[in-house]
Design a protein around this motif. Sequence first.
Motif, short mmCIF file in Angstrom:
data_model
loop_
_atom_site.label_atom_id
_atom_site.label_comp_id
_atom_site.label_asym_id
_atom_site.label_seq_id
_atom_site.Cartn_x
_atom_site.Cartn_y
_atom_site.Cartn_z
N ASN A 145 1.50 10.00 6.01
CA ASN A 145 2.45 9.59 4.98
C ASN A 145 3.45 10.72 4.76
OD1 ASN A 145 3.82 9.06 2.63
ND2 ASN A 145 2.02 8.39 1.48
N ARG A 201 -0.62 -7.77 1.66
CA ARG A 201 -0.20 -7.06 0.44
C ARG A 201 -0.54 -5.57 0.55
NH1 ARG A 201 1.54 -10.65 -3.09
NH2 ARG A 201 0.69 -12.75 -3.00
N ARG A 202 0.15 -4.90 1.42
CA ARG A 202 -0.14 -3.49 1.62
C ARG A 202 1.11 -2.64 1.41
NH1 ARG A 202 -4.49 -3.82 6.55
NH2 ARG A 202 -5.97 -4.98 5.33
N ALA A 203 1.05 -1.84 0.38
CA ALA A 203 2.17 -0.93 0.12
C ALA A 203 2.05 0.24 1.09
CB ALA A 203 2.10 -0.44 -1.31
N PRO A 204 3.19 0.82 1.51
CA PRO A 204 3.13 1.92 2.47
C PRO A 204 2.15 3.02 2.04
CG PRO A 204 5.39 1.22 2.21
CD PRO A 204 4.57 0.42 1.23
N GLU A 205 2.16 3.39 0.75
CA GLU A 205 1.31 4.52 0.35
C GLU A 205 -0.18 4.22 0.52
OE1 GLU A 205 3.41 2.95 -1.63
OE2 GLU A 205 2.45 2.34 -3.50
N GLN A 206 -0.54 2.93 0.71
CA GLN A 206 -1.94 2.59 0.96
C GLN A 206 -2.32 2.73 2.43
OE1 GLN A 206 -1.70 -1.45 -0.76
NE2 GLN A 206 -3.40 -0.76 -2.05
#
Length: 358
Positions: A145, A201-206
Amino acid sequence: MNAEITGWGKCMPPNVLTNSDLEQIVDTSDDWITTRTGIKERRISHVEASDLAAVAGQRALAAAGKSVDDVDLLLVATCSGDTIIPSTASRVQDKMGLTNAAAMDLNAACSGFVYGLVTGANMIRGGTNKTVLLIGTEKLHYLMNTTDRTTCVLFGDGAGAVVLEPSEEGIGLLGSDLGMDGSAGKYLHVPADGTQGEIGRRAPEQCGIAMDGQEVFRRAVTMMAESSLLAIQKSGLDLEDVDILIPHQANVRIIDATARRLGVDSARVFVNIQSYGNTSAATIPVALTEALEQGQIEPGSIVAFTAFGGGLSWGSAIVRWGERVTPIATSDAELPPADKTTMEILQSNLDFFGEKSA
Ligand code: UT7
C-alpha cells in the motif's frame, strides 16, 4: 533415517527499489528506513511468484545434482502466490516440469520456510518421499500500500529453494519448534485478500498489508528467542554449539535484539536485509544460499533457523550440515529480462492505492 539439505538456490528479480526511490513515493527518508529497519534496497518483480520459484527451484536441483524427474514432493511456502486456485505449487510444478511430484502450497507467512523444512523432512523420515523440493517465494509488492509508510518500505520480492534428501542419523534436521497464536493474527494482516466479506466491496486500503509494527516487533523478539532455545534443547545441543544463526529478515533491530536475548554474538548471525528487505517465506532460503556462497557454512556446521510472522506464526529448526558445502552443478535457468523500470512496475500500486501518506 533423517533428512538433510543437499541443494540450495535463489532467484532475485533484477529491478531494485532503493530508499531514495521510496522518498519519491511516500513521506519517508533513507535515514529513517536505514536506522529503524536496516533496509537499503529491495527487489520488485516483473514476473509472478511462480516464475521466481521455478528459477530458484532449478538452481537448487542443480546444486543437489538432481533432475526434475527425481522430485516426488514440491512444497511452496508463500503468502503472495499467483492464485489460490490452482495453488502456486501447481503452477511451479508445471513451469518446472516436475511431473512425478505431488505439490502443495504452505502458508505460514514469514515462518513458511521453517514450517516447510519440518514438513518436508518429516515426509522423508516417514518414508513417504525421497526428494523434496521446498521453495519460499513471494511477490509482496502486489500487497504494498503506497500510502502507508509504516509498511510499504519494509517488503520485497524474491525466491529461495532447497532440496531435501534422506540422510544418516545425526545429519540434517535435528530438532524444531513450530507455533502459532491465531488470536494475534489481527496485528499483521491483509484485510481483504481471501473470500471473507462481500464480493466486489473491497476498498484499496483493505488490499494491502496492515500491521501494528510495535506489537509485532515485541512478539517477534520474544518468540524467536524462546522458539530457538526450544529447538536447540530438542536437538540435544547447547546454544554454544550453534555455528550460524540464520534468522528471518524483517528488521535488523529485531535480529539484533533476538541475538542479544539469546546471548549469540553478531559474528554468528547472518544478515542480508540491507539488500532485499523482508521477503517473507523467501528470506531464510535466500540467506542460506548466500551464507553457503560466502563460505560461512562448513561441513558439520550447526545451523539454526528461526522465523516469526503473520498468523502470528513462528518456527525454529536446527540442522547439522552434511559434508558437501558446494553445489554439484549450476543451472542456466534465468528469468526473462525485465521489460519495465521499477517505477513502471509500481505504477499499478500508485494507481490503485494512491500516492503520499498524510
Ligand atoms: O515479518 C514479520 C513481520 N514484520 C515485522 O516483524 C516488523 C515488526 N515491526 C517493525 O519492524 C517496526 O515496528 C517498524 C519498522 C514497522 C516501525 O519501527 P518503529 O521503530 O517501531 O517505529 P514506530 O512505529 O514507533 O514509529 C516511530 C515514528 C512515528 O512517528 P511519530 O508518531 O513518532 O511522529 C511513525 O509515524 O516513525 C514514523 N514512521 C516513519 N517515518 C518515516 C513510521 N514509518 C515511517 C517511515 N518513514 N517509513
